[in-house]
Design an enzyme around this catalytic site. Structure first.
Site, mmCIF file in Angstrom:
data_model
loop_
_atom_site.group_PDB
_atom_site.id
_atom_site.type_symbol
_atom_site.label_atom_id
_atom_site.label_comp_id
_atom_site.label_asym_id
_atom_site.label_seq_id
_atom_site.Cartn_x
_atom_site.Cartn_y
_atom_site.Cartn_z
ATOM 1 N N CYS A 31 3.173 -3.004 3.981
ATOM 2 C CA CYS A 31 2.370 -1.823 4.328
ATOM 3 C C CYS A 31 3.108 -1.080 5.434
ATOM 4 O O CYS A 31 4.303 -1.330 5.646
ATOM 5 C CB CYS A 31 0.930 -2.204 4.698
ATOM 6 S SG CYS A 31 0.722 -3.227 6.159
ATOM 7 N N GLY A 32 2.443 -0.178 6.120
ATOM 8 C CA GLY A 32 3.142 0.605 7.137
ATOM 9 C C GLY A 32 3.697 -0.263 8.252
ATOM 10 O O GLY A 32 4.869 -0.185 8.606
ATOM 11 N N THR A 33 2.828 -1.110 8.793
ATOM 12 C CA THR A 33 3.248 -2.007 9.878
ATOM 13 C C THR A 33 3.454 -3.437 9.413
ATOM 14 O O THR A 33 4.040 -4.246 10.146
ATOM 15 C CB THR A 33 2.152 -2.057 10.966
ATOM 16 O OG1 THR A 33 0.934 -2.496 10.338
ATOM 17 C CG2 THR A 33 1.945 -0.696 11.614
ATOM 18 N N HIS A 53 9.821 -23.915 9.252
ATOM 19 C CA HIS A 53 8.817 -24.588 10.097
ATOM 20 C C HIS A 53 7.383 -24.428 9.588
ATOM 21 O O HIS A 53 6.576 -25.332 9.768
ATOM 22 C CB HIS A 53 8.867 -24.035 11.522
ATOM 23 C CG HIS A 53 10.137 -24.368 12.252
ATOM 24 N ND1 HIS A 53 10.295 -24.159 13.607
ATOM 25 C CD2 HIS A 53 11.315 -24.899 11.810
ATOM 26 C CE1 HIS A 53 11.522 -24.548 13.973
ATOM 27 N NE2 HIS A 53 12.162 -24.978 12.896
ATOM 28 N N HIS A 85 6.981 -30.866 11.313
ATOM 29 C CA HIS A 85 6.290 -29.600 11.021
ATOM 30 C C HIS A 85 5.147 -29.828 10.028
ATOM 31 O O HIS A 85 4.202 -29.056 9.981
ATOM 32 C CB HIS A 85 7.276 -28.575 10.472
ATOM 33 C CG HIS A 85 8.340 -28.228 11.461
ATOM 34 N ND1 HIS A 85 8.076 -27.541 12.628
ATOM 35 C CD2 HIS A 85 9.661 -28.511 11.486
ATOM 36 C CE1 HIS A 85 9.189 -27.404 13.324
ATOM 37 N NE2 HIS A 85 10.166 -27.990 12.646
ATOM 38 N N ASP A 87 0.877 -1.176 0.000
ATOM 39 C CA ASP A 87 0.000 0.000 0.000
ATOM 40 C C ASP A 87 0.914 1.225 0.000
ATOM 41 O O ASP A 87 2.145 1.099 -0.153
ATOM 42 C CB ASP A 87 -1.016 -0.030 1.159
ATOM 43 C CG ASP A 87 -0.401 0.274 2.519
ATOM 44 O OD1 ASP A 87 0.837 0.414 2.610
ATOM 45 O OD2 ASP A 87 -1.161 0.362 3.504
HETATM 46 C C1 RB5 Z 1 -1.780 3.010 6.281
HETATM 47 O O1 RB5 Z 1 -1.784 4.257 6.890
HETATM 48 C C2 RB5 Z 1 -1.511 1.930 7.313
HETATM 49 O O2 RB5 Z 1 -2.617 1.769 8.128
HETATM 50 C C3 RB5 Z 1 -1.172 0.638 6.619
HETATM 51 O O3 RB5 Z 1 -0.056 0.834 5.826
HETATM 52 C C4 RB5 Z 1 -0.860 -0.543 7.492
HETATM 53 O O4 RB5 Z 1 0.084 -0.229 8.460
HETATM 54 C C5 RB5 Z 1 -2.000 -1.263 8.035
HETATM 55 O O5 RB5 Z 1 -1.855 -2.280 8.721
#
Ligand code: RB5
Length: 145
Positions: free
Chosen positions: A64-66, A97, A132, A7
């Site tokens: 993505c961000g996280t 695993h 596994h 994203d």
């Molecule tokens: C986008 O702002 C953020 O929410 C997305 O990249 C992600 O971290 C969601 O889990």
């Protein structure tokens, strides 16, 4: 050939990973997004994960961000074992695993150089099978319910 998607939060890191893999002779098919403009991560995660689940790609990478949203979404797709990794030990162990077939990364959590090491560790490791396998069979059986 690796399926890759992100994203807006993962856009810059995706470009770094594509460049890194290209240098190693590994081509990527890019599932988007095409710029740093905001998108909804499930719109990228589901098509990529479905494509991996169908066997069109052996492996995929989602950023993505996280990394959390991408991994939650990808793991809704039957047959997907998506691993969110922020260290290299988890990255190779989840291949060994869990026979992980999608790697999720958080671009706002993990720096570029570490992320590239994680990608290398994940791609460089293989499923060890043995005990596994029976654990994965239990997950597969649960998915069929
Ligand atoms: C986008 O702002 C953020 O929410 C997305 O990249 C992600 O971290 C969601 O889990």
């Amino acid at each position: 050939m690796i399926a890759i998607g992100c994203d807006h939060g993962g856009y810059k890191l995706k470009l770094e990973i594509i460049k890194h893999l290209k240098k190693k002779g590994i081509e990527c098919v890019d599932f988007g997004c095409p710029s740093a403009d905001a998108v909804d991560y499930p719109d990228i995660a589901f098509p990529l994960a479905e494509s991996v689940a169908k066997g069109e790609f052996e492996k995929g990478i989602l950023i993505c961000g996280t990394g959390i949203g991408m991994s939650i979404a990808a793991n809704k797709v039957k047959g997907i074992r998506c691993s969110l990794c922020s260290d290299t030990y988890s990255a190779h162990t989840t291949r060994e695993h869990n026979d992980s077939n999608v790697l999720a990364l958080g671009a706002r959590v993990t720096g570029v150089n570490l992320a590239l090491d994680i990608v290398d560790a994940w791609l460089g490791a293989a499923f060890v099978g043995a005990h596994h396998k029976q654990r994965l069979e239990k997950i597969k059986a649960y998915e069929q319910k």
